[in-house]
Design a protein around this motif. Structure first.
Motif, PDB file in Angstrom:
ATOM      1  N   TYR A  89      -0.518 -40.087 -12.780  1.00  0.00           N
ATOM      2  CA  TYR A  89      -0.178 -38.503 -11.423  1.00  0.00           C
ATOM      3  C   TYR A  89       0.029 -37.302 -12.344  1.00  0.00           C
ATOM      4  CZ  TYR A  89       2.430 -41.757  -9.243  1.00  0.00           C
ATOM      5  OH  TYR A  89       3.342 -43.554  -7.976  1.00  0.00           O
ATOM      6  N   ARG A  90       0.039 -36.115 -11.593  1.00  0.00           N
ATOM      7  CA  ARG A  90      -0.210 -35.175 -12.092  1.00  0.00           C
ATOM      8  C   ARG A  90      -0.032 -33.944 -11.099  1.00  0.00           C
ATOM      9  NH1 ARG A  90      -6.481 -34.322 -12.996  1.00  0.00           N
ATOM     10  NH2 ARG A  90      -6.663 -34.708 -10.828  1.00  0.00           N
ATOM     11  N   PHE A  91       1.135 -33.868 -12.136  1.00  0.00           N
ATOM     12  CA  PHE A  91       2.226 -32.565 -10.980  1.00  0.00           C
ATOM     13  C   PHE A  91       1.404 -31.538 -11.570  1.00  0.00           C
ATOM     14  CE2 PHE A  91       4.439 -36.331 -10.867  1.00  0.00           C
ATOM     15  CZ  PHE A  91       4.135 -36.959  -9.890  1.00  0.00           C
ATOM     16  N   VAL A  92       2.282 -29.781 -10.926  1.00  0.00           N
ATOM     17  CA  VAL A  92       2.133 -28.881 -10.879  1.00  0.00           C
ATOM     18  C   VAL A  92       4.014 -28.854  -9.806  1.00  0.00           C
ATOM     19  CG1 VAL A  92       2.576 -26.398 -10.548  1.00  0.00           C
ATOM     20  CG2 VAL A  92       0.111 -27.918 -10.429  1.00  0.00           C
ATOM     21  N   ILE A  93       5.190 -28.381 -11.891  1.00  0.00           N
ATOM     22  CA  ILE A  93       5.622 -28.876 -10.947  1.00  0.00           C
ATOM     23  C   ILE A  93       7.238 -27.304 -11.814  1.00  0.00           C
ATOM     24  CG2 ILE A  93       8.099 -29.356 -12.260  1.00  0.00           C
ATOM     25  CD1 ILE A  93       6.840 -31.756 -13.597  1.00  0.00           C
ATOM     26  N   SER A  98       4.744 -43.636 -18.860  1.00  0.00           N
ATOM     27  CA  SER A  98       5.036 -42.509 -19.779  1.00  0.00           C
ATOM     28  C   SER A  98       5.084 -41.064 -19.262  1.00  0.00           C
ATOM     29  CB  SER A  98       3.983 -42.876 -21.112  1.00  0.00           C
ATOM     30  OG  SER A  98       2.899 -42.922 -20.397  1.00  0.00           O
ATOM     31  N   LEU A  99       5.058 -39.863 -20.319  1.00  0.00           N
ATOM     32  CA  LEU A  99       4.853 -38.736 -20.397  1.00  0.00           C
ATOM     33  C   LEU A  99       3.118 -38.216 -21.207  1.00  0.00           C
ATOM     34  CD1 LEU A  99       4.725 -35.620 -18.919  1.00  0.00           C
ATOM     35  CD2 LEU A  99       6.553 -35.298 -20.892  1.00  0.00           C
ATOM     36  N   ASP A 100       2.075 -38.279 -20.257  1.00  0.00           N
ATOM     37  CA  ASP A 100       0.662 -37.598 -20.518  1.00  0.00           C
ATOM     38  C   ASP A 100       0.499 -36.873 -21.140  1.00  0.00           C
ATOM     39  OD1 ASP A 100       0.937 -41.022 -21.297  1.00  0.00           O
ATOM     40  OD2 ASP A 100      -0.205 -40.882 -19.310  1.00  0.00           O
ATOM     41  N   GLY A 101       1.413 -35.508 -20.744  1.00  0.00           N
ATOM     42  CA  GLY A 101       1.164 -34.176 -20.862  1.00  0.00           C
ATOM     43  C   GLY A 101       1.737 -33.331 -20.387  1.00  0.00           C
ATOM     44  N   PHE A 102       2.586 -32.090 -20.546  1.00  0.00           N
ATOM     45  CA  PHE A 102       3.141 -30.898 -19.791  1.00  0.00           C
ATOM     46  C   PHE A 102       3.072 -29.751 -20.506  1.00  0.00           C
ATOM     47  CE2 PHE A 102       7.659 -28.894 -18.958  1.00  0.00           C
ATOM     48  CZ  PHE A 102       8.160 -29.955 -17.259  1.00  0.00           C
ATOM     49  N   THR A 103       2.102 -28.896 -19.640  1.00  0.00           N
ATOM     50  CA  THR A 103       1.420 -27.599 -20.566  1.00  0.00           C
ATOM     51  C   THR A 103       1.685 -26.388 -19.436  1.00  0.00           C
ATOM     52  OG1 THR A 103      -0.885 -29.677 -21.405  1.00  0.00           O
ATOM     53  CG2 THR A 103      -0.614 -26.550 -20.623  1.00  0.00           C
ATOM     54  N   PRO A 104       2.130 -25.395 -19.877  1.00  0.00           N
ATOM     55  CA  PRO A 104       2.815 -25.075 -19.035  1.00  0.00           C
ATOM     56  C   PRO A 104       1.268 -23.752 -18.561  1.00  0.00           C
ATOM     57  CG  PRO A 104       2.728 -24.139 -21.978  1.00  0.00           C
ATOM     58  CD  PRO A 104       2.470 -25.403 -21.507  1.00  0.00           C
ATOM     59  N   ILE A 105       1.967 -23.212 -17.478  1.00  0.00           N
ATOM     60  CA  ILE A 105       1.253 -22.619 -16.373  1.00  0.00           C
ATOM     61  C   ILE A 105       1.161 -20.555 -16.323  1.00  0.00           C
ATOM     62  CG2 ILE A 105      -0.277 -21.502 -13.690  1.00  0.00           C
ATOM     63  CD1 ILE A 105       0.618 -24.758 -13.117  1.00  0.00           C
ATOM     64  N   ASN A 106      -0.423 -20.045 -16.733  1.00  0.00           N
ATOM     65  CA  ASN A 106       0.517 -18.962 -17.209  1.00  0.00           C
ATOM     66  C   ASN A 106       0.032 -18.226 -16.037  1.00  0.00           C
ATOM     67  OD1 ASN A 106       1.302 -19.113 -19.779  1.00  0.00           O
ATOM     68  ND2 ASN A 106      -0.638 -19.679 -20.785  1.00  0.00           N
ATOM     69  N   ALA A 123       2.241 -31.441 -15.415  1.00  0.00           N
ATOM     70  CA  ALA A 123       2.510 -32.751 -15.641  1.00  0.00           C
ATOM     71  C   ALA A 123       1.775 -33.605 -15.663  1.00  0.00           C
ATOM     72  CB  ALA A 123       4.415 -32.888 -15.528  1.00  0.00           C
ATOM     73  N   ARG A 124       1.448 -34.645 -16.653  1.00  0.00           N
ATOM     74  CA  ARG A 124       0.501 -35.741 -16.109  1.00  0.00           C
ATOM     75  C   ARG A 124       1.558 -37.026 -16.813  1.00  0.00           C
ATOM     76  NH1 ARG A 124      -2.517 -33.606 -19.202  1.00  0.00           N
ATOM     77  NH2 ARG A 124      -3.112 -35.410 -20.730  1.00  0.00           N
ATOM     78  N   VAL A 125       1.632 -38.006 -15.688  1.00  0.00           N
ATOM     79  CA  VAL A 125       2.690 -38.690 -15.706  1.00  0.00           C
ATOM     80  C   VAL A 125       1.637 -40.615 -15.558  1.00  0.00           C
ATOM     81  CG1 VAL A 125       4.618 -40.281 -15.166  1.00  0.00           C
ATOM     82  CG2 VAL A 125       4.812 -38.044 -15.425  1.00  0.00           C
ATOM     83  N   TRP A 126       1.819 -41.962 -16.162  1.00  0.00           N
ATOM     84  CA  TRP A 126       1.934 -42.576 -16.456  1.00  0.00           C
ATOM     85  C   TRP A 126       2.655 -43.841 -15.557  1.00  0.00           C
ATOM     86  CZ3 TRP A 126       2.828 -46.942 -18.568  1.00  0.00           C
ATOM     87  CH2 TRP A 126       1.640 -48.632 -18.169  1.00  0.00           C
ATOM     88  N   GLU A 127       2.607 -44.352 -14.751  1.00  0.00           N
ATOM     89  CA  GLU A 127       2.854 -45.524 -15.127  1.00  0.00           C
ATOM     90  C   GLU A 127       2.912 -46.197 -14.223  1.00  0.00           C
ATOM     91  OE1 GLU A 127       7.004 -45.184 -11.898  1.00  0.00           O
ATOM     92  OE2 GLU A 127       5.374 -45.113 -10.863  1.00  0.00           O
ATOM     93  N   ASN A 128       3.394 -47.910 -13.951  1.00  0.00           N
ATOM     94  CA  ASN A 128       3.582 -49.827 -13.648  1.00  0.00           C
ATOM     95  C   ASN A 128       4.081 -50.173 -13.655  1.00  0.00           C
ATOM     96  OD1 ASN A 128       2.176 -52.386 -14.027  1.00  0.00           O
ATOM     97  ND2 ASN A 128       1.110 -51.710 -15.696  1.00  0.00           N
ATOM     98  N   VAL A 129       4.359 -49.813 -12.241  1.00  0.00           N
ATOM     99  CA  VAL A 129       5.489 -50.130 -11.826  1.00  0.00           C
ATOM    100  C   VAL A 129       5.793 -51.934 -12.001  1.00  0.00           C
ATOM    101  CG1 VAL A 129       5.772 -48.359  -9.567  1.00  0.00           C
ATOM    102  CG2 VAL A 129       4.888 -50.906  -9.655  1.00  0.00           C
ATOM    103  N   TYR A 186       2.889 -29.220  -5.761  1.00  0.00           N
ATOM    104  CA  TYR A 186       1.038 -29.915  -6.227  1.00  0.00           C
ATOM    105  C   TYR A 186       1.032 -31.452  -6.795  1.00  0.00           C
ATOM    106  CZ  TYR A 186      -3.023 -30.796  -5.389  1.00  0.00           C
ATOM    107  OH  TYR A 186      -4.509 -31.876  -5.153  1.00  0.00           O
ATOM    108  N   GLY A 187       0.758 -32.250  -6.126  1.00  0.00           N
ATOM    109  CA  GLY A 187       0.218 -33.849  -6.723  1.00  0.00           C
ATOM    110  C   GLY A 187      -0.218 -34.205  -6.264  1.00  0.00           C
ATOM    111  N   GLU A 188      -0.728 -34.798  -7.811  1.00  0.00           N
ATOM    112  CA  GLU A 188      -2.176 -36.136  -7.074  1.00  0.00           C
ATOM    113  C   GLU A 188      -2.277 -37.520  -7.627  1.00  0.00           C
ATOM    114  OE1 GLU A 188      -6.104 -33.555  -7.116  1.00  0.00           O
ATOM    115  OE2 GLU A 188      -5.411 -33.464  -8.409  1.00  0.00           O
TER     116      GLU A 188
END
Length: 127
Positions: free
Chosen positions: A86-90, A118-126, A106-112, A74-76
């Motif tokens: 970007y916010r992804f379920v990976i 940059s990776l702003d977060g990476f949290t496991p889903i229990n 995962a949360r990623v910020w990008e400026n093309v 999933y992604g937003e």
């Protein structure tokens, strides 16, 4: 045509073009409004896939782990003035733990424009 009528016509035309652009972007999964989170409709888009892989690689560097990117579930997307969030379920494969498939947010910020990410977060889903 007087100067006032010309100016009014230009303003009306600009407003119409803005409305058409926002409507078309919303249909394509594009920006509906600055700061709003919008679901990503095409999760197999090569750029989206690249960002998912980027998030796993960066997490591995930070945590000295050995996760392997599998897919984006999933992604937003959120457009900002300074770039895009970007916010992804990976789904990842953990080679160190018997190749178990796990999910992370995962949360990623990008400026093309400047080529920055940059990776702003990476949290496991229990689950």
């Amino acid at each position: 045509m007087s100067w006032g009528q010309y100016l009014f016509f230009l303003l009306l035309l600009a407003a119409l073009l803005l409305l058409i652009g926002v409507s078309a972007a919303g249909e394509a999964g594009g920006p509906v409004g600055i700061g709003e989170w919008t679901p990503i409709k095409n999760l197999i888009n090569p750029h989206v896939h690249e960002l998912g892989e980027f998030s796993v690689i960066e997490y591995n560097k930070l945590r000295r782990s050995n996760l392997k990117f599998h897919s984006i579930v999933y992604g937003e997307i959120q457009w900002l003035g300074s770039g895009t969030n970007y916010r992804f379920v990976i789904a990842v494969i953990d080679d160190q733990h018997l190749r178990i498939l796990s999910k992370y947010v995962a949360r990623v910020w990008e400026n093309v424009e400047v080529g920055a990410r940059s990776l702003d977060g990476f949290t496991p889903i229990n689950e």
